[in-house]
Motif scaffolding. Sequence first.
Motif, PDB file in Angstrom:
ATOM      1  N   ILE A  56       0.949  -0.660  -0.058  1.00 31.23           N
ATOM      2  CA  ILE A  56      -0.056  -0.050  -0.428  1.00 31.23           C
ATOM      3  C   ILE A  56       0.633   1.467  -0.008  1.00 31.23           C
ATOM      4  O   ILE A  56       0.129   2.310  -0.782  1.00 31.23           O
ATOM      5  N   ALA A  57       1.582   0.673   0.612  1.00 30.98           N
ATOM      6  CA  ALA A  57       2.498   2.019   0.584  1.00 30.98           C
ATOM      7  C   ALA A  57       3.418   2.870  -0.572  1.00 30.98           C
ATOM      8  O   ALA A  57       3.598   3.658  -0.463  1.00 30.98           O
ATOM      9  N   HIS A  58       4.011   1.366  -1.508  1.00 28.64           N
ATOM     10  CA  HIS A  58       4.796   1.655  -2.251  1.00 28.64           C
ATOM     11  C   HIS A  58       3.756   1.863  -3.450  1.00 28.64           C
ATOM     12  O   HIS A  58       3.983   1.808  -4.573  1.00 28.64           O
ATOM     13  N   SER A  59       3.070   1.252  -3.714  1.00 33.47           N
ATOM     14  CA  SER A  59       1.736   1.535  -5.040  1.00 33.47           C
ATOM     15  C   SER A  59       1.324   2.673  -5.508  1.00 33.47           C
ATOM     16  O   SER A  59       0.249   3.259  -4.038  1.00 33.47           O
ATOM     17  N   PRO A  60       1.387   3.190  -6.668  1.00 32.34           N
ATOM     18  CA  PRO A  60       0.867   4.290  -7.225  1.00 32.34           C
ATOM     19  C   PRO A  60      -0.844   4.291  -8.144  1.00 32.34           C
ATOM     20  O   PRO A  60      -1.115   4.943  -8.058  1.00 32.34           O
ATOM     21  N   VAL A  61      -0.781   2.250  -7.653  1.00 32.39           N
ATOM     22  CA  VAL A  61      -1.793   1.609  -8.574  1.00 32.39           C
ATOM     23  C   VAL A  61      -2.981   1.622  -7.099  1.00 32.39           C
ATOM     24  O   VAL A  61      -2.526   0.883  -6.341  1.00 32.39           O
ATOM     25  N   PRO A  62      -4.666   1.779  -7.815  1.00 32.39           N
ATOM     26  CA  PRO A  62      -5.264   0.900  -6.366  1.00 32.39           C
ATOM     27  C   PRO A  62      -4.851  -0.673  -5.609  1.00 32.39           C
ATOM     28  O   PRO A  62      -4.289  -1.707  -6.501  1.00 32.39           O
ATOM     29  N   VAL A  63      -5.042  -1.047  -4.847  1.00 32.64           N
ATOM     30  CA  VAL A  63      -4.680  -2.088  -4.750  1.00 32.64           C
ATOM     31  C   VAL A  63      -6.274  -2.599  -3.599  1.00 32.64           C
ATOM     32  O   VAL A  63      -6.631  -2.556  -3.238  1.00 32.64           O
ATOM     33  N   GLY A  64      -5.676  -3.935  -4.086  1.00 36.62           N
ATOM     34  CA  GLY A  64      -6.978  -4.954  -3.688  1.00 36.62           C
ATOM     35  C   GLY A  64      -6.275  -5.693  -2.787  1.00 36.62           C
ATOM     36  O   GLY A  64      -5.301  -6.213  -2.557  1.00 36.62           O
ATOM     37  N   THR A  65      -7.377  -7.076  -1.934  1.00 41.63           N
ATOM     38  CA  THR A  65      -7.045  -8.022  -1.091  1.00 41.63           C
ATOM     39  C   THR A  65      -8.005  -8.450  -1.234  1.00 41.63           C
ATOM     40  O   THR A  65      -9.020  -8.200  -1.695  1.00 41.63           O
ATOM     41  N   VAL A  66      -8.101  -9.615  -0.744  1.00 42.91           N
ATOM     42  CA  VAL A  66      -9.027 -11.168  -0.683  1.00 42.91           C
ATOM     43  C   VAL A  66      -8.984 -11.527   0.759  1.00 42.91           C
ATOM     44  O   VAL A  66      -7.811 -11.666   1.928  1.00 42.91           O
ATOM     45  N   PRO A  67      -9.785 -10.075   1.776  1.00 39.84           N
ATOM     46  CA  PRO A  67      -9.114 -10.462   3.731  1.00 39.84           C
ATOM     47  C   PRO A  67      -9.427 -11.637   4.454  1.00 39.84           C
ATOM     48  O   PRO A  67      -9.123 -12.205   5.292  1.00 39.84           O
ATOM     49  N   ILE A  68     -10.211 -12.795   3.803  1.00 39.15           N
ATOM     50  CA  ILE A  68     -10.760 -13.543   4.084  1.00 39.15           C
ATOM     51  C   ILE A  68      -9.111 -14.677   4.158  1.00 39.15           C
ATOM     52  O   ILE A  68      -9.656 -15.495   5.132  1.00 39.15           O
ATOM     53  N   TYR A  69      -8.308 -14.299   3.320  1.00 38.13           N
ATOM     54  CA  TYR A  69      -6.340 -14.841   3.678  1.00 38.13           C
ATOM     55  C   TYR A  69      -6.538 -14.856   4.971  1.00 38.13           C
ATOM     56  O   TYR A  69      -5.841 -15.264   5.314  1.00 38.13           O
ATOM     57  N   GLN A  70      -6.473 -12.642   5.616  1.00 42.87           N
ATOM     58  CA  GLN A  70      -5.853 -12.936   6.913  1.00 42.87           C
ATOM     59  C   GLN A  70      -7.002 -13.660   8.009  1.00 42.87           C
ATOM     60  O   GLN A  70      -5.696 -14.046   8.598  1.00 42.87           O
ATOM     61  N   THR A  71      -7.719 -13.373   7.863  1.00 39.27           N
ATOM     62  CA  THR A  71      -8.414 -14.538   8.888  1.00 39.27           C
ATOM     63  C   THR A  71      -8.468 -15.279   9.068  1.00 39.27           C
ATOM     64  O   THR A  71      -8.055 -16.193  10.078  1.00 39.27           O
ATOM     65  N   GLY A  72      -8.148 -16.346   7.905  1.00 39.85           N
ATOM     66  CA  GLY A  72      -8.638 -17.471   7.503  1.00 39.85           C
ATOM     67  C   GLY A  72      -6.472 -18.349   8.158  1.00 39.85           C
ATOM     68  O   GLY A  72      -6.379 -18.720   8.958  1.00 39.85           O
ATOM     69  N   PHE A  73      -5.517 -17.414   7.629  1.00 47.53           N
ATOM     70  CA  PHE A  73      -4.515 -17.732   8.974  1.00 47.53           C
ATOM     71  C   PHE A  73      -4.095 -17.319  10.092  1.00 47.53           C
ATOM     72  O   PHE A  73      -3.920 -17.806  10.547  1.00 47.53           O
ATOM     73  N   GLU A  74      -4.903 -16.112  10.604  1.00 46.03           N
ATOM     74  CA  GLU A  74      -4.872 -15.126  11.934  1.00 46.03           C
ATOM     75  C   GLU A  74      -5.843 -17.273  12.231  1.00 46.03           C
ATOM     76  O   GLU A  74      -4.840 -17.025  13.762  1.00 46.03           O
ATOM     77  N   LEU A  75      -6.561 -17.195  12.016  1.00 43.61           N
ATOM     78  CA  LEU A  75      -7.377 -18.421  13.373  1.00 43.61           C
ATOM     79  C   LEU A  75      -6.011 -20.007  12.998  1.00 43.61           C
ATOM     80  O   LEU A  75      -5.669 -19.897  14.380  1.00 43.61           O
ATOM     81  N   SER A  76      -5.885 -19.712  11.759  1.00 45.83           N
ATOM     82  CA  SER A  76      -4.847 -21.324  11.895  1.00 45.83           C
ATOM     83  C   SER A  76      -3.458 -21.422  12.894  1.00 45.83           C
ATOM     84  O   SER A  76      -3.446 -22.370  13.540  1.00 45.83           O
ATOM     85  N   SER A  77      -3.414 -19.998  12.881  1.00 41.87           N
ATOM     86  CA  SER A  77      -1.995 -19.451  13.293  1.00 41.87           C
ATOM     87  C   SER A  77      -2.445 -19.488  15.373  1.00 41.87           C
ATOM     88  O   SER A  77      -1.575 -20.418  16.106  1.00 41.87           O
TER      89      SER A  77
END
Lengths: 423, 423
Positions: free
Chosen positions: B111-132
């Motif tokens: 996000i800090a470096h991108s001059p273009v719009p940035v997208g994500t798939v938030p459920i990846y974060q949720t899934g990884f955090e639950l798993s961790s």
Amino acid sequence: MNIKKQAEQGIITDNIYAAAKKECLDAEFIRKGICDGSIVIPCNKNRKIEKVCAIGQGTSTKINANIGASPYHSNPEEELQKLEAAVKYGADAVMDLSLGPEQIKIRREVIAHSPVPVGTVPIYQTGFELSSSGRNIEDMTINDFFNTIRNQAEEGVDFMTIHSGVTREVLAKMENQGRALDVVSRGGSFLISWMRRNGKESPLYEYYDEILDILAEYDVTISLGDGLRPGSTVDATDRAQISELIVLGELTERAWAKGVQAVIEGPGHVPLNQVAENMQLQKSICSGAPFYILGPLVTDIASGYDHIAGAIGGAVAAINGADFLCYLTPAEHLKLPTVNDVIDGVIASKIAAHAADLVKNVPGAWERERAMAKARKTLDWEKQIELSVNPDKARAYRQESEIGEDNVCTMCGEFCAIKRLQN
Amino acid sequence: MNIKKQAEQGIITDNIYAAAKKECLDAEFIRKGICDGSIVIPCNKNRKIEKVCAIGQGTSTKINANIGASPYHSNPEEELQKLEAAVKYGADAVMDLSLGPEQIKIRREVIAHSPVPVGTVPIYQTGFELSSSGRNIEDMTINDFFNTIRNQAEEGVDFMTIHSGVTREVLAKMENQGRALDVVSRGGSFLISWMRRNGKESPLYEYYDEILDILAEYDVTISLGDGLRPGSTVDATDRAQISELIVLGELTERAWAKGVQAVIEGPGHVPLNQVAENMQLQKSICSGAPFYILGPLVTDIASGYDHIAGAIGGAVAAINGADFLCYLTPAEHLKLPTVNDVIDGVIASKIAAHAADLVKNVPGAWERERAMAKARKTLDWEKQIELSVNPDKARAYRQESEIGEDNVCTMCGEFCAIKRLQN
């Protein structure tokens, strides 16, 4: 007797049997296609082809790889490596476009080593020989050309590109209309120079019947070259191109009348929304003869990646009637291709051809897709690699990822969707 | 106020001006498109985007590059190199799909470096955090998910893929019908696991309004994910896929009602003759919302070359209504892409997008073709290189040929058709 004449008499030749068997098609279907001209099997009385192929209506989409040296880069050994690579990765035919001091040597080697049909553009030899003997293409007599084609036919060439459709009338259409990029066909430019210098009709049109007689003698297939194919999307589907196509349609029927099999060569650079129209036009104007297309390139700006621009055009062309896709390599518009460029070109064309064969419901095409889906579902990586268009590259990619024996990949790791829902 | 709500009140925001100027379009045209939902400008109240872009009806075809680490391969520095390469070669947006221990760090850097719009798939974060934390995705509560999206929105993510269309009813359609390759979407597989384990409706569908409220607060665009996209051409355009699309159409209108911009994600693996139909179906079912597609891949067997199979599908999709092409790299189905794979993916998508923009008559597209035709006609190699889709590669190819200052290339040498007819 020629394959076409035999087919017309109801005879199913060995070549027809072999081509039909290869594709799980009925031999009688191929025979009929050869009769009505919608299918060709390139061959030569003086040569036995190991991997015969039928090109045209109702058969799988075929691809051709152009190889051959140029006056600026000539290495017979390298051309044989290109031949080997092209065949390994799935080319159904090759054309040796060599032009230069070693052209005869290279052609003979290619013919000797090629398991697939070999094509040439004979006027390259005529042009180079004239140039080497202090004359020019503009000095060409029809006998110079007859000698070349007889000589090449004698050696076993299976199909020859001959630009008999580049006539004075067609040239006038182009001059009258103007173009962004005039002429990009080497053969076309030879004949235009000749006509301009001599102020006469092209000898390849004037003596077309005699040319056919020589081809018929050896049973060589004529590939009617498109000397005025558009070299830019800006010029696509213009009056010059279509005027030449109309002449090619007439020449097709004259070839058939002499028992010569014919394919038509097509553009070139064509915007994506004109590709289907171009294919349909060729079929109606040329009485259903097979269409052999170069790309088409759907944009001019893909230098370095013309194999991709050509695959886009080729796939769309093939679902709209194109039968035979001439590959383009990443080197197109930039330099003579290397062996690696040849591989990239063949693979890109194979992808386009296979994508079209799914739509055409060609025997075996869907079985391969289903097998890949199954290999992915079961996370069977060896099978996935084996089924992919270039197992060497797929395997290298997987190995580079250092995944080892793990049954997922480094894209998702343990979060693999397929693995999660496997049970 | 959100960009969509402002547009509805007749206000042309700075983002609308910037997006319109970039494409030589009328700002009022873009404003109207944002009103009726046919155009989106991904943005976030907390971030200023240097290179704003409008995606949708009447604009040029945009492309997205997926970057991001995986649990098996994580290197923040490398992901920033991928970002830089993607933008250099023409990506209009990037998605950071990082999943793994460094996902938050990488996202913040992107996000800090991108001059273009940035997208994500938030459920990846949720899934990884639950798993961790020793739990599983099946233990997810809607608050876990709310926290993730609020957190990511706060950090400046411009668009988020949320698979709210994966409902129990849609899942039942898939189970009832059977598939060659079930589910290949990571997000989709998370939600299916959740529903199967908990025997309840997906919380991303149940709490869709609340999700929209968070997105609206930060003006984040929703990208409605297709969790049941076909992962094989064998499964394309099946009842499961279209059932989900119908739900996505309903969810689109609910997003609009809350002033949230929406794009719809699409397949996947689709045979070439079903591509146009898929695009038209999305437009009619989703009330004209922009279509954001992955490929589509026109065959399953192109592992190692999926950028080519995707370019074929993408070009045909884009002339039939697709607005936003997600690239595929040669590494797809095999491993996490490298920087070079990212470049190959972006270039292939750019070729597809440009080929479509010629058909769509996008301002500037034909000018570039005409300039290339002129550079070829005048044998102006420097200009040809400059106009090509990747000048670095075109220049390298020409230099490797050792042609020096000669004004032809090693393909034809002095027999160059253009040179012959130049005078």
